[in-house]
Design a protein around this motif. Structure first.
Motif, mmCIF file in Angstrom:
data_model
loop_
_atom_site.group_PDB
_atom_site.id
_atom_site.type_symbol
_atom_site.label_atom_id
_atom_site.label_comp_id
_atom_site.label_asym_id
_atom_site.label_seq_id
_atom_site.Cartn_x
_atom_site.Cartn_y
_atom_site.Cartn_z
ATOM 1 N N LYS A 308 88.676 -32.909 1.589
ATOM 2 C CA LYS A 308 89.378 -32.153 2.632
ATOM 3 C C LYS A 308 88.637 -32.220 3.966
ATOM 4 O O LYS A 308 89.253 -32.387 5.020
ATOM 5 C CB LYS A 308 89.546 -30.693 2.201
ATOM 6 N N VAL A 311 88.981 -35.782 5.433
ATOM 7 C CA VAL A 311 90.343 -36.011 5.934
ATOM 8 C C VAL A 311 90.584 -35.206 7.209
ATOM 9 O O VAL A 311 91.151 -35.708 8.182
ATOM 10 C CB VAL A 311 91.384 -35.657 4.850
ATOM 11 N N LYS A 314 88.966 -36.920 10.121
ATOM 12 C CA LYS A 314 89.162 -38.371 10.139
ATOM 13 C C LYS A 314 89.117 -38.941 11.560
ATOM 14 O O LYS A 314 88.386 -39.891 11.849
ATOM 15 C CB LYS A 314 90.491 -38.733 9.487
ATOM 16 N N SER A 315 89.902 -38.386 12.450
ATOM 17 C CA SER A 315 89.986 -38.917 13.815
ATOM 18 C C SER A 315 88.639 -38.880 14.518
ATOM 19 O O SER A 315 88.223 -39.846 15.178
ATOM 20 C CB SER A 315 91.019 -38.132 14.630
ATOM 21 N N ILE A 344 87.417 -43.809 4.699
ATOM 22 C CA ILE A 344 87.970 -42.569 5.257
ATOM 23 C C ILE A 344 89.474 -42.705 5.492
ATOM 24 O O ILE A 344 90.242 -41.783 5.222
ATOM 25 C CB ILE A 344 87.235 -42.192 6.557
ATOM 26 N N VAL A 345 89.908 -43.865 6.001
ATOM 27 C CA VAL A 345 91.339 -44.101 6.237
ATOM 28 C C VAL A 345 92.110 -44.096 4.922
ATOM 29 O O VAL A 345 93.161 -43.453 4.801
ATOM 30 C CB VAL A 345 91.549 -45.447 6.980
ATOM 31 N N GLU A 348 92.558 -40.611 3.414
ATOM 32 C CA GLU A 348 93.634 -39.788 3.966
ATOM 33 C C GLU A 348 94.975 -40.158 3.319
ATOM 34 O O GLU A 348 95.768 -39.284 2.981
ATOM 35 C CB GLU A 348 93.733 -39.958 5.479
ATOM 36 N N TYR A 351 95.025 -38.717 -0.070
ATOM 37 C CA TYR A 351 95.129 -37.264 -0.009
ATOM 38 C C TYR A 351 96.560 -36.839 0.305
ATOM 39 O O TYR A 351 97.096 -35.904 -0.287
ATOM 40 C CB TYR A 351 94.181 -36.734 1.067
ATOM 41 N N GLN A 352 97.203 -37.565 1.226
ATOM 42 C CA GLN A 352 98.593 -37.246 1.566
ATOM 43 C C GLN A 352 99.505 -37.505 0.374
ATOM 44 O O GLN A 352 100.402 -36.698 0.076
ATOM 45 C CB GLN A 352 99.038 -38.093 2.768
#
Length: 377
Positions: A308, A311, A314-315, A344-345, A348, A351-352
């Protein structure tokens, strides 16, 4: 009639005729044992000259021992003499006496002592380490060498001798298991640079040399050890932070410590400390922190709380790593950085997908859906 008296000149042929016979290795050790107790300071001024002569003689004996072990500009060391000196030195308590009397000696003699002991620690007789056998019987001597001396010059001598001792596994195991390693967390942050630097060197030696012993120690003492260790990573002292993060990377990347590494990188608190170090004002600390952070990113069994956080940031992380570079950055660094960003990408996206699947499970709670959600998430 005058008679001329001719005085024979013996200067050239007689030179060195009355030189004393070189002392044998056994003679050197016996003489040193006799002298050391006489080096103790005495308030009586009448004994000062006698004590100074004794200390001068000790210096000569130590220098002779050093010559036996290392040779000189004319001769290489003789193996037989080295063996005899080693056996005689560790046969009785010469080592103990030397450590006890070390404060009585001048800095130059102390330095020679550390060289002599360093060589004796490496000597092997019939394939066995005499020093290791001695230390196994006299582990209490190691506590005398531990950090705790306010005299920085003396502390450096003790530290050098201790590092030579813990090259033997039996000595390192004793220091680790007896709890004396806790002493280092204090002296690593000592105001004296010399004491702190020396304690750091010994600390690193303890935690990197004997792989199996270190792995066992870290597994058994994980909680308290890394609680103390994290305090070094968050120290206001730049040198303490730098040395701590460098050593942490070395420990976690060692294959012997794989189970400890997995446990460490599964902690959100540990990752937060590491992420703060990534933002340190010092570039070398940032680089060492990156080598640790990439382990958090590469962990295939990340806890949901870590997922979490990664994510959610992330940016910021991707932007940070796009600007994260060094003058001497090599291909390996760039490759590792790209892998971290990719992880990391991908994280996400997983995770989504996981979140979407969980929502669907709530709407249609079937056994297969539950199973799919547990496997993915």
């Amino acid at each position: 009639m005058s008679t001329q008296v001719v005085v024979p000149c013996f200067s050239t042929p007689m030179k060195g005729l009355f030189k004393s016979k070189p002392r044998t290795p056994a003679d050197l050790v016996h003489h040193l044992r006799h002298l050391l107790p006489l080096t103790a300071p005495n308030p009586d001024p009448r004994t000062s000259k006698r004590r100074q002569k004794t200390c001068d003689e000790v210096r000569k004996v130590i220098h002779e021992m050093r010559t036996v072990l290392y040779g000189d500009e004319r001769l290489e060391p003789a193996e037989e003499a080295c063996v005899k000196l080693t056996l005689e030195f560790f046969k009785d308590d010469t080592f103990r006496m030397l450590i006890v009397c070390l404060p009585n000696l001048d800095p130059g003699t102390r330095q020679d002592v550390t060289h002599v002991i360093a060589n004796l620690q490496k000597q092997r007789v019939n394939g066995r380490s005499v020093a290791s056998d001695y230390l196994e019987r006299n582990t209490d001597l190691l506590t005398m060498l531990l950090p705790g001396c306010d005299d920085s010059e003396l502390a450096l001598s003790y530290g050098a001798i201790l590092r030579d001792c813990i090259r033997h596994q039996v000595a390192a195991k004793f220091v680790l298991e007896s709890g004396h390693i806790k002493t280092f967390f204090k002296y690593i942050q000592d105001p004296s640079f010399d004491i702190a630097s020396d304690a750091t060197s010994t600390f690193k030696e303890l935690l990197t040399r004997h792989k199996s012993t270190v792995a066992e120690f870290l597994s058994k003492n994980y909680d308290w050890f890394f609680k103390e260790y994290n305090s070094l990573l968050e120290s206001p002292n730049y040198i303490s932070r730098r040395n701590a993060v460098m050593l942490l990377g070395t420990m976690l990347l060692d294959r012997s410590n794989t189970s400890v590494m997995v446990q460490y990188v599964s902690s959100l608190d540990n990752m937060r400390i590491c992420m703060n170090l990534l933002r340190d004002s010092n570039k070398s600390i940032q680089l060492e922190a990156f080598h640790v952070f990439k382990l958090f990113a590469a962990n295939r069994t990340k806890p949901q709380e870590i997922v979490k956080v990664l994510v959610a940031n992330k940016s910021k992380l991707i932007q940070f790593f796009s600007d994260f570079t060094f003058e001497k950055a090599d291909e390996q660094f760039e490759s590792d950085k790209a892998k971290v960003v990719k992880e990391i990408v991908i994280l996400e996206l997983k995770y989504q997908a996981c979140s979407t699947l969980k929502r669907n499970v709530k709407k249609s709670p079937g056994e297969a859906s539950h199973l799919a959600a547990s496997v993915l998430c």
